[in-house]
Structures are given as C-alpha cells and as structure tokens.
Design a protein around this motif. Structure first.
Motif, PDB file in Angstrom:
ATOM      1  N   ASN A 118      -4.373   7.180  -2.150  1.00 24.87           N
ATOM      2  CA  ASN A 118      -4.824   6.076  -2.958  1.00 24.87           C
ATOM      3  C   ASN A 118      -5.979   6.533  -3.702  1.00 24.87           C
ATOM      4  O   ASN A 118      -6.216   6.074  -4.690  1.00 24.87           O
ATOM      5  CB  ASN A 118      -5.102   4.782  -2.179  1.00 24.87           C
ATOM      6  CG  ASN A 118      -3.904   4.245  -1.549  1.00 24.87           C
ATOM      7  OD1 ASN A 118      -3.178   4.149  -2.307  1.00 24.87           O
ATOM      8  ND2 ASN A 118      -3.949   3.538  -0.413  1.00 24.87           N
ATOM      9  N   ASP A 119      -6.883   7.425  -3.175  1.00 26.37           N
ATOM     10  CA  ASP A 119      -8.044   7.995  -4.128  1.00 26.37           C
ATOM     11  C   ASP A 119      -7.633   8.457  -5.554  1.00 26.37           C
ATOM     12  O   ASP A 119      -8.486   8.416  -6.230  1.00 26.37           O
ATOM     13  CB  ASP A 119      -8.589   9.074  -3.292  1.00 26.37           C
ATOM     14  CG  ASP A 119      -9.338   8.563  -1.965  1.00 26.37           C
ATOM     15  OD1 ASP A 119      -9.480   7.466  -1.991  1.00 26.37           O
ATOM     16  OD2 ASP A 119      -9.765   9.457  -1.202  1.00 26.37           O
TER      17      ASP A 119
ATOM     18  N   THR B  45       3.566  10.307  -7.915  1.00 28.65           N
ATOM     19  CA  THR B  45       2.430  10.936  -6.854  1.00 28.65           C
ATOM     20  C   THR B  45       3.220  11.981  -6.270  1.00 28.65           C
ATOM     21  O   THR B  45       4.226  12.101  -5.598  1.00 28.65           O
ATOM     22  CB  THR B  45       1.878   9.963  -5.952  1.00 28.65           C
ATOM     23  OG1 THR B  45       1.542   8.906  -6.891  1.00 28.65           O
ATOM     24  CG2 THR B  45       0.795  10.711  -5.084  1.00 28.65           C
TER      25      THR B  45
ATOM     26  N   THR C 278       1.614  -3.605  -7.614  1.00 25.34           N
ATOM     27  CA  THR C 278       2.641  -2.684  -7.599  1.00 25.34           C
ATOM     28  C   THR C 278       4.057  -3.389  -7.238  1.00 25.34           C
ATOM     29  O   THR C 278       4.071  -4.176  -6.183  1.00 25.34           O
ATOM     30  CB  THR C 278       2.336  -1.596  -6.298  1.00 25.34           C
ATOM     31  OG1 THR C 278       1.179  -0.908  -6.796  1.00 25.34           O
ATOM     32  CG2 THR C 278       3.536  -0.974  -6.025  1.00 25.34           C
TER      33      THR C 278
ATOM     34  N   ILE D 271      -4.253   7.591  -6.903  1.00 26.63           N
ATOM     35  CA  ILE D 271      -3.700   6.422  -7.331  1.00 26.63           C
ATOM     36  C   ILE D 271      -4.235   5.586  -8.049  1.00 26.63           C
ATOM     37  O   ILE D 271      -4.066   5.187  -9.382  1.00 26.63           O
ATOM     38  CB  ILE D 271      -2.458   5.715  -6.469  1.00 26.63           C
ATOM     39  CG1 ILE D 271      -1.641   6.948  -6.007  1.00 26.63           C
ATOM     40  CG2 ILE D 271      -1.896   4.725  -6.804  1.00 26.63           C
ATOM     41  CD1 ILE D 271      -0.673   6.600  -4.544  1.00 26.63           C
ATOM     42  N   GLU D 272      -5.097   5.125  -7.308  1.00 27.45           N
ATOM     43  CA  GLU D 272      -6.109   3.977  -8.095  1.00 27.45           C
ATOM     44  C   GLU D 272      -6.703   4.506  -9.315  1.00 27.45           C
ATOM     45  O   GLU D 272      -7.301   3.501 -10.007  1.00 27.45           O
ATOM     46  CB  GLU D 272      -7.370   3.597  -7.058  1.00 27.45           C
ATOM     47  CG  GLU D 272      -6.694   2.730  -5.887  1.00 27.45           C
ATOM     48  CD  GLU D 272      -7.584   2.629  -4.622  1.00 27.45           C
ATOM     49  OE1 GLU D 272      -8.763   3.022  -4.503  1.00 27.45           O
ATOM     50  OE2 GLU D 272      -7.138   1.963  -3.560  1.00 27.45           O
TER      51      GLU D 272
ATOM     52  N   ASP E  30      -6.662  10.669   0.811  1.00 21.08           N
ATOM     53  CA  ASP E  30      -6.152   9.692   0.779  1.00 21.08           C
ATOM     54  C   ASP E  30      -5.385   9.589  -0.560  1.00 21.08           C
ATOM     55  O   ASP E  30      -5.984   9.631  -1.441  1.00 21.08           O
ATOM     56  CB  ASP E  30      -7.002   8.646   0.931  1.00 21.08           C
ATOM     57  CG  ASP E  30      -6.119   7.200   1.080  1.00 21.08           C
ATOM     58  OD1 ASP E  30      -5.125   7.180   0.739  1.00 21.08           O
ATOM     59  OD2 ASP E  30      -6.736   6.273   1.587  1.00 21.08           O
TER      60      ASP E  30
ATOM     61  N   ASN F   4       0.485   4.086   0.902  1.00 16.18           N
ATOM     62  CA  ASN F   4       0.531   4.886   2.341  1.00 16.18           C
ATOM     63  C   ASN F   4       1.378   4.195   3.339  1.00 16.18           C
ATOM     64  O   ASN F   4       1.879   4.869   4.343  1.00 16.18           O
ATOM     65  CB  ASN F   4      -0.952   4.896   2.836  1.00 16.18           C
ATOM     66  CG  ASN F   4      -1.725   5.520   2.195  1.00 16.18           C
ATOM     67  OD1 ASN F   4      -1.317   6.937   1.713  1.00 16.18           O
ATOM     68  ND2 ASN F   4      -3.033   5.475   2.014  1.00 16.18           N
TER      69      ASN F   4
ATOM     70  N   ASP G 101       0.726  -1.214  -0.052  1.00 12.13           N
ATOM     71  CA  ASP G 101       0.089  -0.148  -0.014  1.00 12.13           C
ATOM     72  C   ASP G 101       0.904   1.173  -0.088  1.00 12.13           C
ATOM     73  O   ASP G 101       1.745   1.405   1.074  1.00 12.13           O
ATOM     74  CB  ASP G 101      -0.840  -0.059   1.207  1.00 12.13           C
ATOM     75  CG  ASP G 101      -1.794   1.070   1.259  1.00 12.13           C
ATOM     76  OD1 ASP G 101      -1.526   2.210   0.673  1.00 12.13           O
ATOM     77  OD2 ASP G 101      -2.702   1.120   2.081  1.00 12.13           O
TER      78      ASP G 101
END
Lengths: 157, 157
Positions: free
Chosen positions: B15-16, B31, A91, B18-19, B13, A15, A13
C-alpha cells in the motif's frame, strides 16, 4: 477472512488478497487493482454502482482461479470485487496471483481480469454528469438502458 | 513517506506504493511484488542479503519511472526495494504503476521489473543450504564469489 474469492460492499485492501497468495514456493506476486476513473472518452463519471448475483459471481471467480492453476500450474490466486456505490478512485476489484517466476504472475493476472470481464455476472451503472447507463457486459459491448438481466434470464444463457 | 522511489531496510507494505499512484485519471494499477522464494532449481535458500548503493539506486529507480512516463504517457509509478537480510516470503521489491487503462499498467509494470534487474545497482547474496554466493547482476548472468563491485568500479562502467 478465509475466502479467497469474494464479493463485498466494503472497501477492499489489496493486502487482503496479497497475503492470501504469498508462499514459500512463490517469487512473484502480480496484483491488478481496478479503480474508478473520472473520465472516459471525455465524459465525466460522478460515481458508479455495481450489482452482482453474489453467490454466482463468487463461484465464477473461484472457477477463474482454477483455470489459472490449470493453465500455469503452481499458482495461487485471490480475487475480491466490490459492489454497491463507488466513488472516483475507489477500488472496484483486486486480483493477486503468485507464481514461482514473474512472467507467469503477469500473464495469469492479466488473464484473470479479462475473464472477470467476460464471464462474471457483475453489472456496472455509470452515473455520468449528464445521465446514467447500465453497462451490459463488462467488456462494454452491450448496454442496458433500464435494467440488468434477471437471474432467470441469466440462467437461460 | 513522500518519496516515490526508495530503498529501505524496513518491511515494505504494498500500500505504500499503491496509495502513491491512485488518482482520478487512472482506472488501473498494476503492482508487482517480488518475494523471497525458498527453492531455485531444487536448491534451498535459507535467507537472502541485498546490498545497494542507495543514492545511486534511488536515482535509477526514478529514472525508470521517467522512462515509463515517456513510453506510455499518463502514468504514475512508485517503486520500493528492500535491502539487508530477507527471510523466505519477505517482500524484496514493490512496483506500482497506474494508467487510465489496464493494458498499459500491465506492460509498464513488467517493464519496470525488467529494468530494475538490468540497471539498478542492487546485489543479492544467496545463503543456500550448502554455501553462499553473490549474484552478480540481478538477471543472474554473472556471479561474484567473494565481493560485489566497489562504487569506483561501478563508476568505471
């Protein structure tokens, strides 16, 4: 997870890296994520396998973090690299570097991925539609047909 | 959330973003995360406030994504910018750009943050230890003491 430089067989992840480098002194975090691409020069990849000498690889990832700190100063870096079988869009690597200002974050993150590909003992096996191939070094200048170097051969370098 | 370019009062987040850009054709995602830094030239920031003309800002974020596609080709971009009150280390902006190869991802992501600071109508109010200041444009070349430009004044530009 307390480690800032780690190899893992589990999905990464972003993060997990980002949270380790966010801090009061930083205004910028640059994150590089390497994902498994389906096509390379028109050839279709079905999936990839990564192998590594894990303790050696983690030590060298940490060394790259130290190089970044020496070059740019006031940096914090976290790097995770996956091994094992990876599917398309999975990833493979996540790098996060935080710095006070954005220019340094971009440069240091770029430096990190280039160094990973130069010096970290990680091998990629391409499973193409029409065969397989070990990619020798990650900059893809040397290919191994059958096998990757043994740990002893690595030490002889 | 289906939007790829959005302003929000909620925490972002990474990931909001990246995804939304990970895809079969991409081998690289860069990013950029802008976070609230505590010290700027020795001055302590207590917290920040961001204001924006939201529909106009979202339109211009989308335009930046189109510029990236024109310049680099085979890109996918997502950008989220937070508004309202932000504490130290909070994330103000997240940019994610995916490309087949890493060089383009780094360059396009860098381009995006520079363009955001040049052309998106977002204002930052610094709450320093010893006072407050509206930062005029995000490249911080013009300061407004009391207020940000009205939407009408913006249109006159």
């Amino acid at each position: 997870m307390a480690k800032k430089y780690w190899m893992t067989e589990e999905p990464i992840d972003p993060n997990d890296c980002i949270e380790k480098v966010v801090r009061n002194e930083a205004g910028a975090v640059n994150t590089f994520i390497g994902t498994v691409r389906e096509f390379t020069n028109g050839k279709r990849t079905l999936f990839l396998e990564y192998q590594a000498y894990v303790p050696m690889a983690e030590k060298i990832l940490a060394q790259i973090g130290e190089e970044i700190q020496e070059k740019w100063g006031n940096t914090d870096t976290a790097i995770a690299h996956r091994i094992g079988r990876l599917e398309i869009t999975d990833t493979a690597v996540v790098i996060a570097v935080s710095t006070p200002h954005r220019k340094d974050a971009f440069e240091a993150s770029r430096y990190a991925i280039e160094r990973i590909k130069e010096i970290v003992p990680i091998w990629k096996k391409e499973h193409w539609e029409d065969g397989t191939q070990w990619i020798g070094d990650q900059k893809e200048k040397t290919a191994y047909d059958d096998r990757i170097p043994s740990e002893e051969e690595m030490r002889d370098d």
